[in-house]
Design a protein around this motif. Structure first.
Motif, PDB file in Angstrom:
ATOM      1  N   GLY A  31      13.041  10.222  -7.911  1.00  0.00           N
ATOM      2  CA  GLY A  31      12.270  11.090  -8.715  1.00  0.00           C
ATOM      3  C   GLY A  31      11.242  11.992  -8.205  1.00  0.00           C
ATOM      4  O   GLY A  31      11.674  12.725  -7.400  1.00  0.00           O
ATOM      5  N   THR A  32       9.901  11.908  -8.511  1.00  0.00           N
ATOM      6  CA  THR A  32       9.123  12.843  -7.879  1.00  0.00           C
ATOM      7  C   THR A  32       8.307  12.153  -6.575  1.00  0.00           C
ATOM      8  O   THR A  32       7.694  12.907  -6.078  1.00  0.00           O
ATOM      9  N   LYS A  33       8.585  10.788  -6.405  1.00  0.00           N
ATOM     10  CA  LYS A  33       7.933  10.341  -5.455  1.00  0.00           C
ATOM     11  C   LYS A  33       8.791   9.736  -3.968  1.00  0.00           C
ATOM     12  O   LYS A  33       9.814   9.960  -4.147  1.00  0.00           O
ATOM     13  N   ILE A  34       8.046   9.703  -2.762  1.00  0.00           N
ATOM     14  CA  ILE A  34       8.539   9.011  -1.768  1.00  0.00           C
ATOM     15  C   ILE A  34       8.752   7.525  -1.922  1.00  0.00           C
ATOM     16  O   ILE A  34       7.648   7.032  -2.080  1.00  0.00           O
ATOM     17  N   ALA A  35       9.865   7.062  -2.026  1.00  0.00           N
ATOM     18  CA  ALA A  35      10.230   5.721  -2.449  1.00  0.00           C
ATOM     19  C   ALA A  35      10.214   4.792  -1.162  1.00  0.00           C
ATOM     20  O   ALA A  35       9.772   3.614  -1.180  1.00  0.00           O
ATOM     21  N   ALA A  36      10.933   5.199   0.154  1.00  0.00           N
ATOM     22  CA  ALA A  36      11.007   4.530   1.240  1.00  0.00           C
ATOM     23  C   ALA A  36      11.251   5.526   2.431  1.00  0.00           C
ATOM     24  O   ALA A  36      11.544   6.571   2.284  1.00  0.00           O
ATOM     25  N   VAL A 357       4.781   6.578   1.880  1.00  0.00           N
ATOM     26  CA  VAL A 357       5.612   5.850   0.632  1.00  0.00           C
ATOM     27  C   VAL A 357       4.537   5.788  -0.595  1.00  0.00           C
ATOM     28  O   VAL A 357       3.451   5.550  -0.527  1.00  0.00           O
ATOM     29  N   GLY A 358       4.760   6.401  -1.727  1.00  0.00           N
ATOM     30  CA  GLY A 358       4.079   6.576  -2.974  1.00  0.00           C
ATOM     31  C   GLY A 358       3.543   7.765  -3.260  1.00  0.00           C
ATOM     32  O   GLY A 358       3.019   8.202  -4.283  1.00  0.00           O
ATOM     33  N   SER A 359       3.515   8.592  -2.038  1.00  0.00           N
ATOM     34  CA  SER A 359       2.965   9.843  -2.061  1.00  0.00           C
ATOM     35  C   SER A 359       4.091  10.958  -2.752  1.00  0.00           C
ATOM     36  O   SER A 359       5.273  10.287  -3.085  1.00  0.00           O
ATOM     37  N   ASP A 360       3.507  12.047  -3.455  1.00  0.00           N
ATOM     38  CA  ASP A 360       4.435  12.794  -3.911  1.00  0.00           C
ATOM     39  C   ASP A 360       5.517  13.392  -3.240  1.00  0.00           C
ATOM     40  O   ASP A 360       5.054  13.635  -1.892  1.00  0.00           O
TER      41      ASP A 360
END
Length: 398
Positions: A31-36, A357-360
């Protein structure tokens, strides 16, 4: 995110500098985030996934441009010198994924409501946008009638600016006028959890940063409350800003102000960064913005406009490149000046200005020649193979 784009994107085998050097790894965007982030990440099963091999390329955080004339600037040379509104593709192909809009000299025929609408429009098109309330003059234009209320009530307003100082185009306010404005912005920021910063336009006036030093002398208004910009417009002002930054303030160098752009007395931005670092300014106290889409008026000795140009956001990437290739500044240090340093000053960290991780998912990709090849803004693929693939509503696709 565009409905035509996959929910997941897997970027493989790039060297990641975010701005810490993370080495060669993969990044999974969800989506809009860095997941891994990691080596040899597995593909999520059962989803539409875009997988891109970036071997030989470098991933950086998207640039944060803290000083942009979204709805145009200028007009000092008459109505025909008003610059037009900024276009989505001009922003993304410059490597900018987050921008802060401002008015300038003209707070009469340009309005805060129009600036807010433009910021919302660019957000709908995929960028992250914020704005300052106000313009050059004091009293400065607002939406609610109060700088404090604008910052507290209106989500996109994070401070006030650009307020002119040491410039023949300012309203020639007093020290007290500046203090009251800064106090309003500071309290507004405190009550809303925002930066409440004062973006301060510095001109060629002989007083330079004198009033800024006086305003902050007693410590009630900290130097960190101000973001003095255009500090590389002449050597004297740059020296003053270096001392300011060594005392805990932030100095904002303008990438669009240079001898090459017609500012004969200006210090080339990459060289200004090098001079500041050599003089002992902590890296964290230096930021860079473009003054993008603003007019670049050229004045004679009497203050009359004798020429005008338009500042481009592409100058940010060019100056970062020159920091690395010409000034010997490490790429990790160079990109902090346009990413994490800005995010922290504007209280946008850690969603912005980092690869974590968790950043846009604001990501730009450069090749070995330091040319921009790809851009993702909040997970949306905006630039591919150095060309825009996402366009503003009224842009003509190339």
């Amino acid at each position: 995110m565009s409905k035509t784009q996959p929910f997941f994107s897997l970027l493989r085998n790039a060297n990641i500098i975010g701005p810490d050097e993370l080495g060669q790894q993969d990044i999974l965007i969800a989506g809009t985030k860095i997941a891994a982030i990691g080596k040899d990440l597995a593909l999520p099963q059962g989803y539409d996934i875009q997988e891109i091999d970036l071997t030989g390329h470098t991933i950086l955080p998207g640039f944060i441009d803290s000083h942009v004339h979204m709805i145009g600037g200028g007009g000092e040379g008459g109505y025909a010198t008003r610059t037009p509104e900024i276009l989505l593709s001009k922003v993304t192909t410059s490597g900018v994924t987050t921008l802060v809009g401002c008015l300038g000299t003209d707070g009469t025929t340009r309005h805060m409501e129009s600036l807010l609408a433009k910021a919302r429009g660019l957000e709908e098109e995929g960028l992250s946008t914020y704005i300052y309330t106000g313009a050059y003059e004091i009293p400065t234009p607002t939406i609610t009638g109060s700088v404090r209320k604008d910052i507290i009530i209106i989500d996109k307003i994070i401070g006030v600016g650009e307020i002119a100082m040491s410039d023949h185009r300012s309203a020639q306010p007093t020290k007290s006028d500046y203090q009251k404005l800064a106090a309003e912005s500071r309290v507004g920021g405190m009550l809303s959890g925002k930066a409440g910063i004062v973006n301060m336009h510095l001109g060629d006036g002989t007083d330079g940063m004198k009033l800024l030093y006086e305003i902050t002398a007693n410590g009630e208004l900290p130097k960190s409350q101000f973001l003095p910009t255009h500090v590389n417009r002449n050597a004297r002002l740059l020296d003053e800003s270096i001392e300011w930054a060594k005392q805990g303030g932030i100095m904002d160098i303008t990438s669009g102000v240079s001898p090459a752009s017609g500012s004969a007395k200006a210090i080339k931005p990459s060289a200004a960064v090098k001079k500041a670092l050599t003089a002992g300014v902590p890296l964290t106290q230096i930021t860079m913005s473009s003054d993008g889409n603003g007019s670049m008026p050229i004045f004679d000795e009497k203050g009359s406009t004798i020429g005008v140009g338009v500042a481009s956001q592409s100058s940010m990437l060019e100056e970062v490149r020159d920091m690395v290739q010409n000034e010997g500044i490490s790429i990790s240090n160079a990109i902090q000046i346009v990413t994490s340093n800005v995010a922290k000053a504007l209280k946008l960290w850690p969603e912005k200005g980092t690869i974590a991780v968790g950043s846009d998912a604001d990501i730009i990709v450069i090749n070995k020649d330091f040319n921009l090849t790809n851009v993702w803004a909040k997970g949306q693929h905006m630039v591919k193979d150095s060309k825009a693939i996402a366009w503003g509503t009224f842009e003509a696709k190339e």
